[in-house]
Design a protein around this motif. Structure first.
Motif, PDB file in Angstrom:
ATOM      1  N   THR A 144      -8.804  28.262  17.856  1.00 39.93           N
ATOM      2  CA  THR A 144      -8.617  29.705  17.998  1.00 39.93           C
ATOM      3  C   THR A 144      -8.323  30.363  16.654  1.00 39.93           C
ATOM      4  O   THR A 144      -8.900  31.407  16.323  1.00 39.93           O
ATOM      5  CB  THR A 144      -7.480  29.993  18.996  1.00 39.93           C
ATOM      6  OG1 THR A 144      -7.813  29.411  20.257  1.00 39.93           O
ATOM      7  CG2 THR A 144      -7.259  31.479  19.164  1.00 39.93           C
ATOM      8  N   SER A 186     -11.531  30.471  14.606  1.00 40.16           N
ATOM      9  CA  SER A 186     -12.510  31.440  15.098  1.00 40.16           C
ATOM     10  C   SER A 186     -12.071  32.876  14.840  1.00 40.16           C
ATOM     11  O   SER A 186     -12.843  33.700  14.373  1.00 40.16           O
ATOM     12  CB  SER A 186     -12.719  31.284  16.607  1.00 40.16           C
ATOM     13  OG  SER A 186     -13.360  30.089  16.887  1.00 40.16           O
ATOM     14  N   MET A 187     -10.813  33.149  15.148  1.00 36.47           N
ATOM     15  CA  MET A 187     -10.370  34.540  15.119  1.00 36.47           C
ATOM     16  C   MET A 187      -9.928  34.988  13.724  1.00 36.47           C
ATOM     17  O   MET A 187     -10.111  36.149  13.376  1.00 36.47           O
ATOM     18  CB  MET A 187      -9.235  34.751  16.119  1.00 36.47           C
ATOM     19  CG  MET A 187      -9.688  34.563  17.556  1.00 36.47           C
ATOM     20  SD  MET A 187      -8.425  34.917  18.781  1.00 36.47           S
ATOM     21  CE  MET A 187      -8.307  36.692  18.666  1.00 36.47           C
ATOM     22  N   LYS A 199     -10.199  32.803  10.722  1.00 37.38           N
ATOM     23  CA  LYS A 199     -10.721  31.946   9.646  1.00 37.38           C
ATOM     24  C   LYS A 199      -9.561  31.314   8.872  1.00 37.38           C
ATOM     25  O   LYS A 199      -9.548  31.251   7.648  1.00 37.38           O
ATOM     26  CB  LYS A 199     -11.646  32.740   8.707  1.00 37.38           C
ATOM     27  CG  LYS A 199     -12.886  33.254   9.394  1.00 37.38           C
ATOM     28  CD  LYS A 199     -13.961  33.612   8.389  1.00 37.38           C
ATOM     29  CE  LYS A 199     -15.139  34.316   9.002  1.00 37.38           C
ATOM     30  NZ  LYS A 199     -15.744  33.581  10.112  1.00 37.38           N
ATOM     31  N   PHE A 225      -5.736  40.337   9.549  1.00 38.04           N
ATOM     32  CA  PHE A 225      -6.699  40.496  10.640  1.00 38.04           C
ATOM     33  C   PHE A 225      -7.088  41.959  10.845  1.00 38.04           C
ATOM     34  O   PHE A 225      -8.264  42.307  10.932  1.00 38.04           O
ATOM     35  CB  PHE A 225      -6.105  39.918  11.918  1.00 38.04           C
ATOM     36  CG  PHE A 225      -6.951  40.099  13.143  1.00 38.04           C
ATOM     37  CD1 PHE A 225      -6.642  41.070  14.077  1.00 38.04           C
ATOM     38  CD2 PHE A 225      -8.065  39.304  13.367  1.00 38.04           C
ATOM     39  CE1 PHE A 225      -7.423  41.242  15.207  1.00 38.04           C
ATOM     40  CE2 PHE A 225      -8.851  39.467  14.493  1.00 38.04           C
ATOM     41  CZ  PHE A 225      -8.523  40.437  15.421  1.00 38.04           C
ATOM     42  N   VAL A 235      -5.800  33.389  24.745  1.00 42.84           N
ATOM     43  CA  VAL A 235      -7.031  32.740  24.278  1.00 42.84           C
ATOM     44  C   VAL A 235      -6.822  31.235  24.112  1.00 42.84           C
ATOM     45  O   VAL A 235      -7.661  30.435  24.527  1.00 42.84           O
ATOM     46  CB  VAL A 235      -7.512  33.382  22.960  1.00 42.84           C
ATOM     47  CG1 VAL A 235      -8.684  32.610  22.376  1.00 42.84           C
ATOM     48  CG2 VAL A 235      -7.909  34.836  23.197  1.00 42.84           C
ATOM     49  N   VAL A 244      -8.869  28.230  26.022  1.00 47.25           N
ATOM     50  CA  VAL A 244      -9.616  27.155  25.361  1.00 47.25           C
ATOM     51  C   VAL A 244      -9.145  25.791  25.878  1.00 47.25           C
ATOM     52  O   VAL A 244      -9.963  24.932  26.236  1.00 47.25           O
ATOM     53  CB  VAL A 244      -9.434  27.235  23.833  1.00 47.25           C
ATOM     54  CG1 VAL A 244     -10.061  26.030  23.145  1.00 47.25           C
ATOM     55  CG2 VAL A 244     -10.052  28.523  23.289  1.00 47.25           C
ATOM     56  N   VAL A 256     -11.610  43.783  17.798  1.00 49.80           N
ATOM     57  CA  VAL A 256     -12.712  42.905  17.368  1.00 49.80           C
ATOM     58  C   VAL A 256     -14.055  43.466  17.824  1.00 49.80           C
ATOM     59  O   VAL A 256     -15.016  43.543  17.056  1.00 49.80           O
ATOM     60  CB  VAL A 256     -12.495  41.479  17.944  1.00 49.80           C
ATOM     61  CG1 VAL A 256     -13.736  40.624  17.787  1.00 49.80           C
ATOM     62  CG2 VAL A 256     -11.306  40.807  17.278  1.00 49.80           C
ATOM     63  N   LYS A 301     -14.023  34.069  24.628  1.00 48.72           N
ATOM     64  CA  LYS A 301     -13.042  34.119  23.541  1.00 48.72           C
ATOM     65  C   LYS A 301     -12.537  32.681  23.292  1.00 48.72           C
ATOM     66  O   LYS A 301     -12.378  31.934  24.255  1.00 48.72           O
ATOM     67  CB  LYS A 301     -11.821  34.944  23.930  1.00 48.72           C
ATOM     68  CG  LYS A 301     -12.087  36.356  24.375  1.00 48.72           C
ATOM     69  CD  LYS A 301     -10.756  36.979  24.808  1.00 48.72           C
ATOM     70  CE  LYS A 301     -10.910  38.245  25.581  1.00 48.72           C
ATOM     71  NZ  LYS A 301      -9.631  38.779  26.066  1.00 48.72           N
ATOM     72  N   PRO A 302     -12.258  32.291  22.052  1.00 49.67           N
ATOM     73  CA  PRO A 302     -12.392  33.111  20.847  1.00 49.67           C
ATOM     74  C   PRO A 302     -13.836  33.127  20.355  1.00 49.67           C
ATOM     75  O   PRO A 302     -14.573  32.179  20.572  1.00 49.67           O
ATOM     76  CB  PRO A 302     -11.492  32.374  19.836  1.00 49.67           C
ATOM     77  CG  PRO A 302     -11.597  30.936  20.237  1.00 49.67           C
ATOM     78  CD  PRO A 302     -11.739  30.948  21.743  1.00 49.67           C
ATOM     79  N   VAL A 303     -14.202  34.196  19.707  1.00 50.16           N
ATOM     80  CA  VAL A 303     -15.551  34.294  19.173  1.00 50.16           C
ATOM     81  C   VAL A 303     -15.439  34.680  17.702  1.00 50.16           C
ATOM     82  O   VAL A 303     -14.648  35.548  17.345  1.00 50.16           O
ATOM     83  CB  VAL A 303     -16.392  35.306  19.991  1.00 50.16           C
ATOM     84  CG1 VAL A 303     -15.766  36.680  19.996  1.00 50.16           C
ATOM     85  CG2 VAL A 303     -17.814  35.352  19.505  1.00 50.16           C
ATOM     86  N   THR A 304     -16.188  34.031  16.856  1.00 48.19           N
ATOM     87  CA  THR A 304     -16.155  34.382  15.437  1.00 48.19           C
ATOM     88  C   THR A 304     -16.894  35.705  15.246  1.00 48.19           C
ATOM     89  O   THR A 304     -17.790  36.040  16.044  1.00 48.19           O
ATOM     90  CB  THR A 304     -16.841  33.316  14.571  1.00 48.19           C
ATOM     91  OG1 THR A 304     -18.231  33.272  14.913  1.00 48.19           O
ATOM     92  CG2 THR A 304     -16.226  31.936  14.786  1.00 48.19           C
ATOM     93  N   PRO A 305     -16.566  36.449  14.216  1.00 51.25           N
ATOM     94  CA  PRO A 305     -17.283  37.705  13.956  1.00 51.25           C
ATOM     95  C   PRO A 305     -18.793  37.492  13.825  1.00 51.25           C
ATOM     96  O   PRO A 305     -19.581  38.326  14.294  1.00 51.25           O
ATOM     97  CB  PRO A 305     -16.671  38.190  12.635  1.00 51.25           C
ATOM     98  CG  PRO A 305     -15.315  37.576  12.590  1.00 51.25           C
ATOM     99  CD  PRO A 305     -15.454  36.241  13.269  1.00 51.25           C
ATOM    100  N   GLU A 306     -19.186  36.362  13.240  1.00 47.68           N
ATOM    101  CA  GLU A 306     -20.616  36.103  13.046  1.00 47.68           C
ATOM    102  C   GLU A 306     -21.305  35.871  14.387  1.00 47.68           C
ATOM    103  O   GLU A 306     -22.385  36.414  14.646  1.00 47.68           O
ATOM    104  CB  GLU A 306     -20.830  34.868  12.146  1.00 47.68           C
ATOM    105  CG  GLU A 306     -20.326  35.018  10.717  1.00 47.68           C
ATOM    106  CD  GLU A 306     -18.828  34.893  10.560  1.00 47.68           C
ATOM    107  OE1 GLU A 306     -18.300  35.357   9.526  1.00 47.68           O
ATOM    108  OE2 GLU A 306     -18.158  34.358  11.469  1.00 47.68           O
TER     109      GLU A 306
END
Lengths: 167, 136
Positions: free
Chosen positions: A21, A24-25, A27, A78, A100, A104, B19, B113-118
């Motif tokens: 998480t 992804s959210m 980096k 963020f 989240v 997961v 987001v 979720k979660p999802v990367t911006p890309e």
């Protein structure tokens, strides 16, 4: 009846979910640096997201606890604007992170047949808050480290008595 | 890019609304409204219909107070003006049974979720192409 999941396996899934998480959210790597039994009463952090983990045969909690500076610094990056206090945006973000991460971990555990239910997270704010006052089972606390500082994740799961099995 | 398209983003958490709206703005979409829970979303959808300016695209979380994402979806699908509106479920509920349930109820796509911006940008690109939400 759902499969019984050991506490260590829950902690493993949650640990993986935390790093996934964060990567992804944000980096940002969030790596587990220690894992011990939690024997204290109060959580040392300033804000926690809490979600109930419930299945037919067991119930427990997932708690993600952040120190104020760490979570403010992370969310400043963020959102692209500075946070210095635990305002509603910061606190609700803690709740969403907890949501989240549980999602997961739950996906993987449920694909193995453990049937954990959906849950809406709660948020507790205040240094040294109590969360586990009414839980009598074993609690695991994992310390995580990031470039913004450390935070803690607590997991606990206790088998229900036969008379308390969820429908 | 058809900047005039009207988008509704529904999630009880500001983080996810941030987001999504950020990704949409980066695609050139500017007409974006937000709803903090399902009932607010239903009210906004209804008001937009009454005003003769319904939403063209809806992103909606599943697990929310007041009304769930599924209830918002069901509301859309019984409203003539929203029966075909692209409705994208955005949620942490990632199990295949949840995806199937959402699609059977009428969701057009699903973002986990979660999802990367890309990955989110790629997904939005696909959705916009599929539903011809780009400029004619």
């Amino acid at each position: 009846m759902t499969k019984i999941l050991e506490a260590a396996a829950v902690a493993d899934q949650v640990s993986s979910a935390v790093n996934e998480t964060f990567q992804s959210m944000f980096k940002v790597s969030a790596l587990e640096s220690s894992r011990i039994k939690f024997l204290d009463n109060k959580l040392k952090a300033d804000v926690s997201g809490i979600v109930t983990m419930s299945q037919e045969s067991a119930a427990g909690l997932l708690v993600i606890s952040f120190p104020k500076k760490m979570i403010c610094d992370l969310l400043s990056k963020f959102y692209g604007k500075p946070f210095t206090n635990l305002d509603s945006t910061v606190n609700m973000s803690v709740g969403e992170l907890t949501n989240v991460i549980y999602g997961v971990a739950k996906k993987v555990m449920n694909e193995e047949g453990h049937a954990f239910g959906m849950a809406i997270p709660s948020i507790i704010v205040g240094n040294q808050h109590f969360v586990f006052a009414h839980f009598s089972g074993e609690i695991t606390v994992m310390e995580f480290s990031t470039e913004f500082g450390g935070f803690q994740v607590y997991t606990c799961l206790k088998q229900r008595a036969a008379t308390q099995r969820a429908a | 890019m058809n900047k005039a398209i009207r988008v509704l983003v529904v999630d009880d958490f500001e983080m996810m609304r941030f987001v999504l709206t950020k990704a949409l703005k980066e695609m050139g979409v500017t007409n974006i409204d937000e709803a903090e829970h399902g009932k607010m979303a239903i009210d906004k959808l209804a008001d937009a219909d009454i005003a003769g300016n319904p939403y063209d695209l809806v992103f909606c979380d599943w697990n929310m107070p007041e009304a769930t994402g599924m209830e918002v979806l069901q509301f859309c699908r019984v409203m003539p003006c929203y029966s075909k509106t692209p409705f994208i479920m955005v949620t942490a509920e990632a199990e295949s049974q949840n995806v199937i349930q959402a699609i059977k109820t009428g969701a057009n796509d699903y973002i986990v979720k979660p999802v990367t911006p890309e990955d989110l940008a790629k997904k939005l690109d696909k959705i916009f192409s599929k539903f011809k939400l780009l400029a004619a």
